[in-house]
Design an enzyme around this catalytic site. Structure first.
Site, PDB file in Angstrom:
ATOM      1  N   GLY A 181       0.824  -1.207   0.000  1.00  0.00           N
ATOM      2  CA  GLY A 181       0.000   0.000   0.000  1.00  0.00           C
ATOM      3  C   GLY A 181       0.855   1.252   0.000  1.00  0.00           C
ATOM      4  O   GLY A 181       2.064   1.188   0.206  1.00  0.00           O
ATOM      5  N   ARG A 245      -0.418  -4.822  -5.229  1.00  0.00           N
ATOM      6  CA  ARG A 245      -0.446  -5.997  -4.351  1.00  0.00           C
ATOM      7  C   ARG A 245      -0.601  -7.236  -5.230  1.00  0.00           C
ATOM      8  O   ARG A 245      -1.150  -7.169  -6.320  1.00  0.00           O
ATOM      9  CB  ARG A 245      -1.637  -5.911  -3.398  1.00  0.00           C
ATOM     10  CG  ARG A 245      -1.535  -4.789  -2.372  1.00  0.00           C
ATOM     11  CD  ARG A 245      -2.568  -4.975  -1.277  1.00  0.00           C
ATOM     12  NE  ARG A 245      -2.675  -3.801  -0.425  1.00  0.00           N
ATOM     13  CZ  ARG A 245      -1.869  -3.546   0.594  1.00  0.00           C
ATOM     14  NH1 ARG A 245      -0.890  -4.369   0.884  1.00  0.00           N
ATOM     15  NH2 ARG A 245      -2.047  -2.460   1.332  1.00  0.00           N
ATOM     16  N   THR A 299       5.952   0.687   6.437  1.00  0.00           N
ATOM     17  CA  THR A 299       4.579   0.426   6.828  1.00  0.00           C
ATOM     18  C   THR A 299       4.017   1.609   7.581  1.00  0.00           C
ATOM     19  O   THR A 299       4.598   2.075   8.558  1.00  0.00           O
ATOM     20  CB  THR A 299       4.416  -0.850   7.691  1.00  0.00           C
ATOM     21  OG1 THR A 299       3.153  -0.759   8.374  1.00  0.00           O
ATOM     22  CG2 THR A 299       5.490  -1.004   8.735  1.00  0.00           C
ATOM     23  N   ASP A 301       1.544   1.458   9.255  1.00  0.00           N
ATOM     24  CA  ASP A 301       0.953   0.937  10.492  1.00  0.00           C
ATOM     25  C   ASP A 301       1.953   0.929  11.658  1.00  0.00           C
ATOM     26  O   ASP A 301       1.551   0.733  12.797  1.00  0.00           O
ATOM     27  CB  ASP A 301       0.427  -0.492  10.283  1.00  0.00           C
ATOM     28  CG  ASP A 301      -0.663  -0.542   9.221  1.00  0.00           C
ATOM     29  OD1 ASP A 301      -1.204   0.518   8.886  1.00  0.00           O
ATOM     30  OD2 ASP A 301      -0.960  -1.647   8.733  1.00  0.00           O
ATOM     31  N   MET A 344      -6.826   3.898   9.973  1.00  0.00           N
ATOM     32  CA  MET A 344      -6.128   2.734   9.413  1.00  0.00           C
ATOM     33  C   MET A 344      -5.255   1.971  10.403  1.00  0.00           C
ATOM     34  O   MET A 344      -4.878   2.510  11.438  1.00  0.00           O
ATOM     35  CB  MET A 344      -5.198   3.220   8.306  1.00  0.00           C
ATOM     36  CG  MET A 344      -5.773   3.110   6.965  1.00  0.00           C
ATOM     37  SD  MET A 344      -4.464   3.284   5.766  1.00  0.00           S
ATOM     38  CE  MET A 344      -5.463   3.104   4.296  1.00  0.00           C
TER      39      MET A 344
HETATM   40  N1  LIG Z   1       5.225 -14.768   1.277  1.00  0.00           N
HETATM   41  C1  LIG Z   1       5.431 -14.078   0.168  1.00  0.00           C
HETATM   42  N2  LIG Z   1       6.331 -14.485  -0.748  1.00  0.00           N
HETATM   43  C2  LIG Z   1       6.543 -13.789  -1.883  1.00  0.00           C
HETATM   44  N3  LIG Z   1       5.904 -12.633  -2.184  1.00  0.00           N
HETATM   45  C3  LIG Z   1       4.998 -12.165  -1.303  1.00  0.00           C
HETATM   46  C4  LIG Z   1       4.707 -12.856  -0.084  1.00  0.00           C
HETATM   47  N4  LIG Z   1       3.762 -12.153   0.586  1.00  0.00           N
HETATM   48  C5  LIG Z   1       3.476 -11.075  -0.183  1.00  0.00           C
HETATM   49  N5  LIG Z   1       4.208 -11.082  -1.305  1.00  0.00           N
HETATM   50  C6  LIG Z   1       4.163 -10.076  -2.365  1.00  0.00           C
HETATM   51  O1  LIG Z   1       4.662  -8.830  -1.850  1.00  0.00           O
HETATM   52  C7  LIG Z   1       3.914  -7.757  -2.408  1.00  0.00           C
HETATM   53  C8  LIG Z   1       3.426  -6.857  -1.306  1.00  0.00           C
HETATM   54  O2  LIG Z   1       2.688  -7.590  -0.303  1.00  0.00           O
HETATM   55  P1  LIG Z   1       1.458  -6.956   0.488  1.00  0.00           P
HETATM   56  O3  LIG Z   1       0.405  -6.535  -0.488  1.00  0.00           O
HETATM   57  O4  LIG Z   1       1.067  -7.899   1.545  1.00  0.00           O
HETATM   58  O5  LIG Z   1       2.005  -5.603   1.073  1.00  0.00           O
HETATM   59  P2  LIG Z   1       3.069  -5.303   2.205  1.00  0.00           P
HETATM   60  O6  LIG Z   1       4.437  -5.374   1.620  1.00  0.00           O
HETATM   61  O7  LIG Z   1       2.823  -6.159   3.389  1.00  0.00           O
HETATM   62  O8  LIG Z   1       2.762  -3.769   2.493  1.00  0.00           O
HETATM   63  P3  LIG Z   1       1.562  -3.134   3.358  1.00  0.00           P
HETATM   64  O9  LIG Z   1       2.174  -2.739   4.648  1.00  0.00           O
HETATM   65  O10 LIG Z   1       1.134  -1.970   2.577  1.00  0.00           O
HETATM   66  O11 LIG Z   1       0.496  -4.164   3.490  1.00  0.00           O
HETATM   67  C9  LIG Z   1       2.790  -8.337  -3.226  1.00  0.00           C
HETATM   68  O12 LIG Z   1       3.108  -8.217  -4.608  1.00  0.00           O
HETATM   69  C10 LIG Z   1       2.719  -9.781  -2.768  1.00  0.00           C
HETATM   70  O13 LIG Z   1       2.303 -10.645  -3.804  1.00  0.00           O
HETATM   71  O1  LIG Z   2      -4.417  -0.185   0.031  1.00  0.00           O
HETATM   72  P1  LIG Z   2      -5.360  -1.245   0.462  1.00  0.00           P
HETATM   73  O2  LIG Z   2      -5.151  -2.485  -0.343  1.00  0.00           O
HETATM   74  O3  LIG Z   2      -6.761  -0.806   0.534  1.00  0.00           O
HETATM   75  O4  LIG Z   2      -4.917  -1.673   1.931  1.00  0.00           O
HETATM   76  C1  LIG Z   2      -5.209  -0.953   3.064  1.00  0.00           C
HETATM   77  C2  LIG Z   2      -4.289  -1.411   4.174  1.00  0.00           C
HETATM   78  O5  LIG Z   2      -2.976  -1.021   3.888  1.00  0.00           O
HETATM   79  C3  LIG Z   2      -2.411  -0.335   4.994  1.00  0.00           C
HETATM   80  O6  LIG Z   2      -2.474   1.040   4.733  1.00  0.00           O
HETATM   81  C4  LIG Z   2      -0.962  -0.726   5.168  1.00  0.00           C
HETATM   82  O7  LIG Z   2      -0.827  -2.068   5.465  1.00  0.00           O
HETATM   83  C5  LIG Z   2      -3.297  -0.712   6.180  1.00  0.00           C
HETATM   84  O8  LIG Z   2      -3.295   0.249   7.204  1.00  0.00           O
HETATM   85  C6  LIG Z   2      -4.628  -0.869   5.517  1.00  0.00           C
HETATM   86  O9  LIG Z   2      -5.442  -1.779   6.224  1.00  0.00           O
END
Ligand SMILES: Nc1ncnc2c1ncn2[C@@H]1O[C@H](COP(=O)(O)OP(=O)(O)OP(=O)(O)O)[C@@H](O)[C@H]1O
Ligand SMILES: O=P(O)(O)OC[C@H]1O[C@](O)(CO)[C@@H](O)[C@@H]1O
Ligand SMILES: [Mg+2]
Length: 508
Positions: A181, A245, A299, A301, A344
């Site tokens: 995100g 994502r 993040t 968060d 959030m």
């Molecule tokens: N276990 C995993 N192995 C490989 N790729 C992953 C895995 N988990 C998530 N990804 C990939 O990493 C990317 C980002 O993951 P995700 O959407 O969960 O956001 P995030 O990095 O956790 O950030 P946010 O804090 O915004 O949620 C996506 O393209 C997803 O497919």
């Molecule tokens: O951008 P999206 O897919 O709506 O996701 C929202 C989520 O992403 C975050 O902004 C970061 O993980 C969270 O606080 C929230 O729940």
């Protein structure tokens, strides 16, 4: 502010300490999942420390006189940084960064001629994680490993420029990708990575559009990046490169890295992204590719263990405060006004909690770390009733992940597999309405949901500085040939910042 500690699969962190210290203000919730985890640290031996970086599990027997040494060895193993030199026999070359003295004496007659050489970071340099030594488990906010709370030092790698590097800056290709995100400050980090790489003499820098998707989605072209192009991107929110994502197939990504001849990859993202970066690193190793992967933790968060603050969080809290202030004004001006704000935080209440504390206008803050009841004698609704009776209005702040157990869960997930939360804000709005109607008391509810507004904005001053340090350190780690992923990079990229901070503010 103390760092987070992970024990037996749970985090006992700053939020927990704040909860204790603000119990009077935030009175809802007596059972706390993290609190249980914290207590387990003080439980009878042996305890098990589950390790996030490697998923190893170390049994500690406190009767063993060498338990402390075992703990420290385990800690060092977890924070061991894989390096490109582990695989290749590479000859170090002198750095192309900071070759000259950074500051020279002014030449004024009064100035003392002295060497202002900034120096380099040595691979064995470390930053101390915790600056508080608790003398007993009964000390406020105590984070103890053993039942006697004896002092155990926890050191992490220090980030910064190294004297030797292992890549030829003129020849390498660097790529930057932002995933997950949005978060204020992404552009600041991209910009600083580009600036620092150019300072080293790297000429070939590209941006991968729209997260990992940009590696395999046809029609998405990499963008050449330069200081000129990124000069002003920090003035806007969002990601200059775009985010996405889901859809990450590690082998396809690494095929693409190979085909594009990328030597170093900077990955900006959250937990999912770091899992992805780790998988990319493993795959590159398997294929014996000379590719360095450095991940910068992002993040909004603020829920990464071991890190005091992640970039974008400060900005989000500041924005969230504006929503709270509006809710307060609305509630204060209405007859029996109730301001309700949803904020959030996928599974943490840091934004809600910090915005509530800093605003000073919130009567009730509900976060996922603390379970609560809406109905009943000790429920939130009863408390609101009292507030309306006693002061005529009130303000409630609820984190989006709070009270999920009170709602129906559709089981739906987003493209990355993250659970889609049910809407606690709307639920609370309805419940408050019904409750006051039921007791025959007028209540005027003003519901504000600023969800994306808190993250779709430009980084504030403090986040901008944090991003600059992170971007610089990430680039400086790459050229010496390190390959890092969470939590190594989290601490790695943070620790220069952290060590400066802790030396200046020892007492925090
Ligand atoms: N276990 C995993 N192995 C490989 N790729 C992953 C895995 N988990 C998530 N990804 C990939 O990493 C990317 C980002 O993951 P995700 O959407 O969960 O956001 P995030 O990095 O956790 O950030 P946010 O804090 O915004 O949620 C996506 O393209 C997803 O497919
Ligand atoms: O951008 P999206 O897919 O709506 O996701 C929202 C989520 O992403 C975050 O902004 C970061 O993980 C969270 O606080 C929230 O729940
Ligand atoms: Mg995530």
């Amino acid at each position: 502010m103390a760092a987070a500690v992970k024990t037996s699969g749970g985090f006992c962190n700053t939020q927990q300490q704040w909860l204790h210290s603000t119990r009077d203000l935030f009175l809802h919730g007596s059972t706390h999942s993290n609190a249980k985890e914290c207590k387990s640290k003080k439980a009878k031996k042996p305890i098990s420390l589950r390790v996030k970086a490697t998923s190893t599990k170390v049994e500690l027997d406190f009767n063993d006189p060498s338990w402390k040494q075992n703990f420290q060895e385990d800690w060092d193993n977890r924070f061991n940084l894989p390096r490109i030199t582990d695989i290749y026999d590479l000859k170090p070359r002198p750095t192309t960064f900071s070759l000259k003295k950074q500051r020279t004496p002014t030449g004024d007659e009064d100035s003392t001629p002295m060497d202002m050489w900034n120096g380099y970071v040595n691979n064995d340099d470390r930053a101390l994680m915790k600056v508080i030594k608790y003398s007993s488990p009964t000390s406020a906010g105590a984070e103890c490993i053993d039942p006697d709370c004896s002092w155990v030092e926890q050191w992490v790698h220090r980030a910064g420029p190294r004297k030797d590097i292992y890549y030829e800056p003129n020849e390498v290709k660097a790529a930057i990708v932002t995933c997950g995100g949005l978060c204020p400050g992404l552009n600041d980090v991209i910009r600083q990575v580009v600036f620092t790489l150019e300072t080293y003499g790297v000429k070939n820098i590209v941006g991968i559009p729209f997260g990992f998707r940009g590696f395999f989605e046809k029609g998405l072209k990499e963008m050449p990046l330069s200081r000129n192009l990124v000069e002003n991107i920090n003035l806007a929110g969002g990601s200059f490169l775009g985010v996405s994502r889901g859809g990450a197939k590690t082998s396809e990504i690494v095929d693409s890295i190979q085909a594009r001849r990328i030597d170093m990859l900077f990955v900006l993202g959250g937990n999912g992204t770091h899992a992805g970066a780790n998988a990319i690193h493993d795959e590159c190793r398997k294929r014996k590719l000379k590719v360095s992967v450095v991940a910068v933790p992002k993040t909004i968060d603020n829920d990464i263990p071991l890190m005091d603050k992640t970039f974008g969080f400060d900005t989000a809290v500041e924005e969230a405060q504006r929503a709270i202030n509006s809710a307060y004004i609305e509630a204060r001006s209405a007859y029996h006004g109730i301001g309700l704000v949803k904020l959030m935080g996928r599974s943490s209440g840091f934004i809600a909690m910090h915005a509530s504390l800093s605003s000073g206008q919130v009567d009730v803050c509900l976060i996922p770390e603390v379970s609560f009841a809406l109905d009943g004698e000790y429920g939130v609704l009863q408390h609101l009733e009292q507030l309306i009776k006693n002061k005529g209005f009130c303000v409630v702040c609820v984190a989006e992940a709070a009270g999920q157990e009170l709602l129906q869960n559709s089981g739906a997930t987003d493209a990355s597999g993250n659970t889609i939360l049910s809407d606690i804000g709307v639920h609370m709005q309805q419940k408050i309405k019904t409750h006051f109607k039921g007791i025959g008391v007028h209540a005027d509810i003003k519901y504000i949901d600023p969800t994306y507004m808190v993250r779709a904005c430009r980084a504030n001053a403090s986040d901008a500085i944090l991003c600059t340090v992170l971007g610089q350190n990430a680039s400086m780690e790459r050229l010496p040939g390190s390959v890092a992923s969470l939590p190594a990079s989290a601490t790695l990229t943070m620790c220069t910042f952290r060590s400066r901070k802790s030396s200046r503010h020892r007492s925090v």
